[in-house]
Design a protein around this motif. Structure first.
Motif, PDB file in Angstrom:
ATOM      1  N   HIS A   1       0.861  -1.365  -0.043  1.00  0.00           N
ATOM      2  CA  HIS A   1       0.041   0.132   0.013  1.00  0.00           C
ATOM      3  C   HIS A   1       0.900   1.080  -0.098  1.00  0.00           C
ATOM      4  CE1 HIS A   1       0.952  -0.084   4.412  1.00  0.00           C
ATOM      5  NE2 HIS A   1       0.084  -1.300   4.449  1.00  0.00           N
ATOM      6  N   PRO A   2       1.433   1.658  -1.097  1.00  0.00           N
ATOM      7  CA  PRO A   2       2.363   2.897  -1.280  1.00  0.00           C
ATOM      8  C   PRO A   2       1.748   4.288  -0.900  1.00  0.00           C
ATOM      9  CG  PRO A   2       1.886   2.179  -3.310  1.00  0.00           C
ATOM     10  CD  PRO A   2       1.496   1.060  -2.638  1.00  0.00           C
ATOM     11  N   SER A   3       0.444   4.069  -0.891  1.00  0.00           N
ATOM     12  CA  SER A   3      -0.399   5.531  -0.479  1.00  0.00           C
ATOM     13  C   SER A   3      -0.849   5.659   0.770  1.00  0.00           C
ATOM     14  CB  SER A   3      -1.192   5.894  -1.756  1.00  0.00           C
ATOM     15  OG  SER A   3      -2.341   4.520  -1.839  1.00  0.00           O
ATOM     16  N   LEU A   4      -0.663   4.563   1.347  1.00  0.00           N
ATOM     17  CA  LEU A   4      -1.092   4.413   2.786  1.00  0.00           C
ATOM     18  C   LEU A   4       0.101   4.471   3.772  1.00  0.00           C
ATOM     19  CD1 LEU A   4      -3.372   4.357   4.842  1.00  0.00           C
ATOM     20  CD2 LEU A   4      -3.423   1.978   4.613  1.00  0.00           C
ATOM     21  N   ILE A   5       0.448   5.225   4.457  1.00  0.00           N
ATOM     22  CA  ILE A   5       1.688   5.126   5.739  1.00  0.00           C
ATOM     23  C   ILE A   5       2.795   5.349   4.991  1.00  0.00           C
ATOM     24  CG2 ILE A   5       2.403   3.968   7.466  1.00  0.00           C
ATOM     25  CD1 ILE A   5      -0.191   3.157   8.274  1.00  0.00           C
ATOM     26  N   VAL A   6       3.143   4.631   3.879  1.00  0.00           N
ATOM     27  CA  VAL A   6       4.527   4.778   3.413  1.00  0.00           C
ATOM     28  C   VAL A   6       4.704   5.785   2.507  1.00  0.00           C
ATOM     29  CG1 VAL A   6       5.786   3.440   1.280  1.00  0.00           C
ATOM     30  CG2 VAL A   6       4.222   2.238   2.907  1.00  0.00           C
ATOM     31  N   ASN A   7       3.605   6.652   1.915  1.00  0.00           N
ATOM     32  CA  ASN A   7       3.807   8.009   1.769  1.00  0.00           C
ATOM     33  C   ASN A   7       4.580   8.078   0.373  1.00  0.00           C
ATOM     34  OD1 ASN A   7       3.315  10.715   2.020  1.00  0.00           O
ATOM     35  ND2 ASN A   7       5.199  11.255   2.883  1.00  0.00           N
TER      36      ASN A   7
ATOM     37  N   ILE B   1      -7.039  -3.547  -1.099  1.00  0.00           N
ATOM     38  CA  ILE B   1      -8.212  -3.062  -1.644  1.00  0.00           C
ATOM     39  C   ILE B   1      -8.996  -2.324  -0.661  1.00  0.00           C
ATOM     40  CG2 ILE B   1     -10.368  -4.483  -2.192  1.00  0.00           C
ATOM     41  CD1 ILE B   1      -8.925  -6.582  -3.573  1.00  0.00           C
ATOM     42  N   CYS B   2      -8.897  -2.528   0.575  1.00  0.00           N
ATOM     43  CA  CYS B   2      -9.577  -2.087   1.663  1.00  0.00           C
ATOM     44  C   CYS B   2      -9.382  -0.545   1.674  1.00  0.00           C
ATOM     45  CB  CYS B   2      -9.120  -2.492   2.718  1.00  0.00           C
ATOM     46  SG  CYS B   2      -7.505  -1.905   3.589  1.00  0.00           S
ATOM     47  N   THR B   3      -8.455   0.030   0.997  1.00  0.00           N
ATOM     48  CA  THR B   3      -8.532   1.448   0.803  1.00  0.00           C
ATOM     49  C   THR B   3      -9.415   2.054  -0.135  1.00  0.00           C
ATOM     50  OG1 THR B   3      -6.425   1.390  -0.339  1.00  0.00           O
ATOM     51  CG2 THR B   3      -6.272   1.313   1.727  1.00  0.00           C
ATOM     52  N   PHE B   4      -9.641   1.191  -1.225  1.00  0.00           N
ATOM     53  CA  PHE B   4     -10.548   1.792  -2.067  1.00  0.00           C
ATOM     54  C   PHE B   4     -12.184   1.435  -2.063  1.00  0.00           C
ATOM     55  CE2 PHE B   4      -6.410   1.305  -3.524  1.00  0.00           C
ATOM     56  CZ  PHE B   4      -6.045   2.392  -4.264  1.00  0.00           C
ATOM     57  N   ILE B   5     -12.598   0.660  -1.142  1.00  0.00           N
ATOM     58  CA  ILE B   5     -13.930   0.343  -0.932  1.00  0.00           C
ATOM     59  C   ILE B   5     -14.317   1.016   0.433  1.00  0.00           C
ATOM     60  CG2 ILE B   5     -13.587  -1.640  -2.275  1.00  0.00           C
ATOM     61  CD1 ILE B   5     -13.796  -3.383   0.135  1.00  0.00           C
ATOM     62  N   ARG B   6     -15.498   1.151   0.685  1.00  0.00           N
ATOM     63  CA  ARG B   6     -16.182   1.709   1.814  1.00  0.00           C
ATOM     64  C   ARG B   6     -16.045   0.920   2.797  1.00  0.00           C
ATOM     65  NH1 ARG B   6     -17.816   6.450   3.196  1.00  0.00           N
ATOM     66  NH2 ARG B   6     -17.909   7.111   0.956  1.00  0.00           N
ATOM     67  N   VAL B   7     -15.374   0.992   4.120  1.00  0.00           N
ATOM     68  CA  VAL B   7     -15.505   0.149   5.322  1.00  0.00           C
ATOM     69  C   VAL B   7     -16.173   0.936   6.432  1.00  0.00           C
ATOM     70  CG1 VAL B   7     -13.862  -1.107   6.714  1.00  0.00           C
ATOM     71  CG2 VAL B   7     -12.978  -0.785   4.491  1.00  0.00           C
ATOM     72  N   PRO B   8     -17.274   0.182   6.728  1.00  0.00           N
ATOM     73  CA  PRO B   8     -18.050   0.636   7.575  1.00  0.00           C
ATOM     74  C   PRO B   8     -17.543   1.099   9.000  1.00  0.00           C
ATOM     75  CG  PRO B   8     -19.175  -1.263   6.838  1.00  0.00           C
ATOM     76  CD  PRO B   8     -17.644  -1.270   6.377  1.00  0.00           C
TER      77      PRO B   8
END
Length: 321
Positions: free
Chosen positions: A204-210, A230-237
């Motif tokens: 996940h380069p765009s999450l935390i890794v920056n 995938i979890c960063t592109f779908i809505r997680v309740p």
């Protein structure tokens, strides 16, 4: 393409197309349990659901222990499901940090990947998107994390990390960037390549890794695969933050190329979609973005299979048999 143009899950023909694309898929980032973190499914359920959808393999990731002994047992007990469970070694506080013995032992048991620090990474602990932002945490309060970085005060790769890189190279397993900052991943990967590591993965380069799009291009030029959660592109309740828009996924894929992109669920947490459903949603998104079936198959099946050496292992087993 605008987010509202992503196909809805109402077209039977589209849903059948998605089902076909799931056959042979490999999830390299499944967060099933047992775990000290809240999970919605256990390893057996993850295996069963993946098998029902026709997945080829699932790689179990836990931030606190290597699930490799468990996957070995489950592969034997549930071999009839025809889906392979895999795991690796997370270099966090719970496994001794940069512990060469944990790496050596894990690989001897069958680990296919070594994750550089995730939850124990100094970057994760200090990141505005990490611990301080309410990132998923353990069910009960545990001993405070001790921040880890692979670089010394002079910005050089630490000797204990170099020893681990040598073990990874010797056994030709995957080295993953974990939750390190991109400024740490790049020098470590450069050192890894010098020492003969051939399988590189950035999570996940765009999450935390920056990592920027240019960083992703640089990583791919080094021979790295780029894994998007995938979890960063779908809505997680359970999450307060909005998912990244489909256009961002498109940018990331184009920067890293279809040939070097892997889509992995990063799902299994309590209150989130199960991994297989996450795959269905992201495949639907990719179709809406205009990616061909061949492109999607490459990102969910062929690329992770190649990185894990599944075809090589299958050929070796057939030859031995």
């Amino acid at each position: 393409m605008a987010a509202n143009l992503i196909p809805e899950a109402t077209d039977p023909a589209l849903e059948e197309r998605i089902s076909r694309l799931l056959v042979g898929a490999v999830d390299m980032h499944c967060h099933s349990g047992p775990s000290v973190m809240a999970r919605d499914i256990d390893h057996i359920e993850a295996m069963q659901e993946a098998a029902a959808a026709g997945f080829r393999a699932v790689l179990i990731k836990d931030h606190y222990y290597s699930a490799t002994p468990i996957t070995e047992m489950l592969n034997k007990a549930y071999g009839h499901l025809n889906v392979t469970l895999l795991s690796g070694v997370p270099l966090n506080n719970a496994t001794g940090g940069f512990n060469k013995h944990a790496v050596d032992h894990g690989i001897a048991l069958g680990a296919k990947i070594v994750w550089l620090p995730t939850f124990s990474a100094k970057n994760h602990i200090e990141s505005p998107n990490g611990v301080r932002a309410g990132f998923p945490h353990t069910i009960r309060k545990m001993i405070p994390l001790e921040p880890l970085t692979p670089l010394d005060a002079n910005g050089q790769v630490k000797d204990e990390v170099k020893e681990i890189l040598d073990i990874v190279a010797e056994h030709d397993v995957i080295l993953a960037g974990g939750h390190l900052h991109i400024s740490e991943i790049l020098p470590v990967f450069e050192e890894a390549k010098k020492r003969g590591v051939k399988r590189l993965l950035v999570n996940h380069p765009s999450l935390i890794v920056n990592a920027s799009l240019d960083h992703i291009r640089e990583l791919v030029a080094m021979g790295s695969y780029i894994e998007h959660s995938i979890c960063t592109f779908i809505r997680v309740p359970r999450r307060k933050r909005d998912p990244y828009p489909p256009e961002h996924l498109d940018e990331l894929i184009r920067a890293g190329t279809v040939e070097r992109t892997i889509l992995a669920s990063d799902l299994g947490q309590r209150g989130a979609d199960h991994p297989v459903q996450g795959f269905r949603n992201v495949i639907r998104m990719c179709i809406g973005l205009g990616y061909s079936d061949e492109d999607i198959h490459r990102m969910v099946s062929r690329n992770p299979s190649e990185l894990l050496g599944l075809n090589e292992a299958q050929a070796a087993a057939a030859s031995a048999g």
